[in-house]
Enzyme design. Sequence first.
Site, mmCIF file in Angstrom:
data_model
loop_
_atom_site.group_PDB
_atom_site.id
_atom_site.type_symbol
_atom_site.label_atom_id
_atom_site.label_comp_id
_atom_site.label_asym_id
_atom_site.label_seq_id
_atom_site.Cartn_x
_atom_site.Cartn_y
_atom_site.Cartn_z
ATOM 1 N N ASP A 169 0.763 -1.252 0.000
ATOM 2 C CA ASP A 169 0.000 0.000 0.000
ATOM 3 C C ASP A 169 0.793 1.301 0.000
ATOM 4 O OD1 ASP A 169 -1.959 -1.888 0.266
ATOM 5 O OD2 ASP A 169 -2.728 -1.142 2.163
ATOM 6 N N GLU A 401 1.321 -8.319 11.846
ATOM 7 C CA GLU A 401 1.111 -8.050 10.421
ATOM 8 C C GLU A 401 2.456 -7.883 9.708
ATOM 9 O OE1 GLU A 401 -1.152 -4.479 9.927
ATOM 10 O OE2 GLU A 401 -1.526 -4.789 7.792
HETATM 11 C C1 DGY Z 1 -5.694 -0.628 4.467
HETATM 12 O O1 DGY Z 1 -6.738 -0.149 4.866
HETATM 13 O O2 DGY Z 1 -4.569 -0.256 4.825
HETATM 14 C C2 DGY Z 1 -5.761 -1.760 3.536
HETATM 15 O O3 DGY Z 1 -4.542 -2.375 3.377
HETATM 16 C C3 DGY Z 1 -6.294 -1.330 2.218
HETATM 17 O O4 DGY Z 1 -6.456 -2.452 1.450
#
Ligand code: DGY
Length: 434
Positions: A169, A401
């Site tokens: 992201d 994560e």
């Molecule tokens: C987030 O909200 O960070 C998610 O990874 C988007 O997919």
Amino acid sequence: KENIINRAISVLDANFQEGGFTIPSKGLYPFQWKWDSGFIAVGLAHYNTDHAKKEIETLLNAQWDNGFIPHIVFHTDDDSYFPGHDFHRSDLHPLSSKQYKSTGMTQPPVTGFILQDMLNIVDDKEDMLNFIKGQIDKVYDNHVYFYENRDPQNEGLVYIYHNWESGTDNSPVWDDIWDTMNPPEYTFERKDTTHVDASERPSKREYDHYLYIIDIAKQNNYDDTKIAELSPFLVQDPLFNAMLIKSNQALIELYGMIGGNDDKIAYLRKNQEKSIASFNKKLWNTELGAYVHYDLRNEKPIRHISSSSFSPLFAAIPSKERAEVLVHTMMERFGGDDKYLCASFDPTDDRFDPRKYWRGPVWINMNWMLYRGLKDYGYQEIAERVKNDSIELIERDGFFEYFDCRKDTGKETRKGYGGDNFSWSAALIIDLLK
Ligand code: DGY
């Protein structure tokens, strides 16, 4: 070993929802995410075949009439996540699902190779192959969607129009694109930073860019042709395309086992050859000795190395000689004794940040792919290191994560960041340990 597997199973069981899907992490990610679901199904296949099948089935049920599969399926109304469906408004697309609310963007196409993995994992092959028979055409339609709608220059390389489509992201790779944009300042309430420390998440200004690209897509009812014409973000991503190639190969092999479907196999083969050739030609950067992203909007390569640069190993894309160069680059920049493999972004680059999401930390899904890719190319020792590093980080701090890649973090004793009890970290550790 048994102990970690049992703990991982508890994480997955706790995150499994009545609706037949697994949330990535309680609080932070309360819905179904596309590539998460794939990795999660691999873990589930080891101990609960019904849940593994359900996971894939619920995802594919949300497919649109044009073959598109969204990145988030909003199974429930939950306002603890931003941006929710009322921001995304994917219903503006005439072919979007009438039954499920979703986003209008996608995520890396992992589902094809996940189906093949599920088949390899389970004991009852006949039962799983039957399940696959019922689902495989949906995945095929998804690949057709990509080739027919996301490849304007007909190269066999598909584009993504949003950083959230990449899965990585807030990678520093996108900073080059943010430099070309000047979005408005949006007023909105962040929800992610109520669950996770802001220092581990993207900045407010980054979110302005994310929202602005969605706004452009929305203004054009998520029409692919319009997006290709207008989106300031239009990128050929090595990770995304490697996943497509890996899944293509899996579909070819699975259709081969099922029998018939010669036309589909021929279509996949034709695209497979073209994709691999273009990938090696266009995304390889000789100077860096690595695959890089290509900015299709501004017609130029983005010259930074990330863990996505190594994902082609998993999809058998590089030649033996090129793989050697690639692994050398990785070990030189990412592989020092003071680090866990494998940072998500080049630790020698100024933009590297060991705590922040995709700007440096180690991710278990990337390590899982890297481990397999390295093994396939005969780098057994480095592959073992990637596996052992993953296990060590999880044993140390839990199923986070992402993890700090530095062995010495000074005063900061914690190395696990982001969401806790994160499903794919649990699922893929089960697979690595089995
Ligand atoms: C987030 O909200 O960070 C998610 O990874 C988007 O997919």
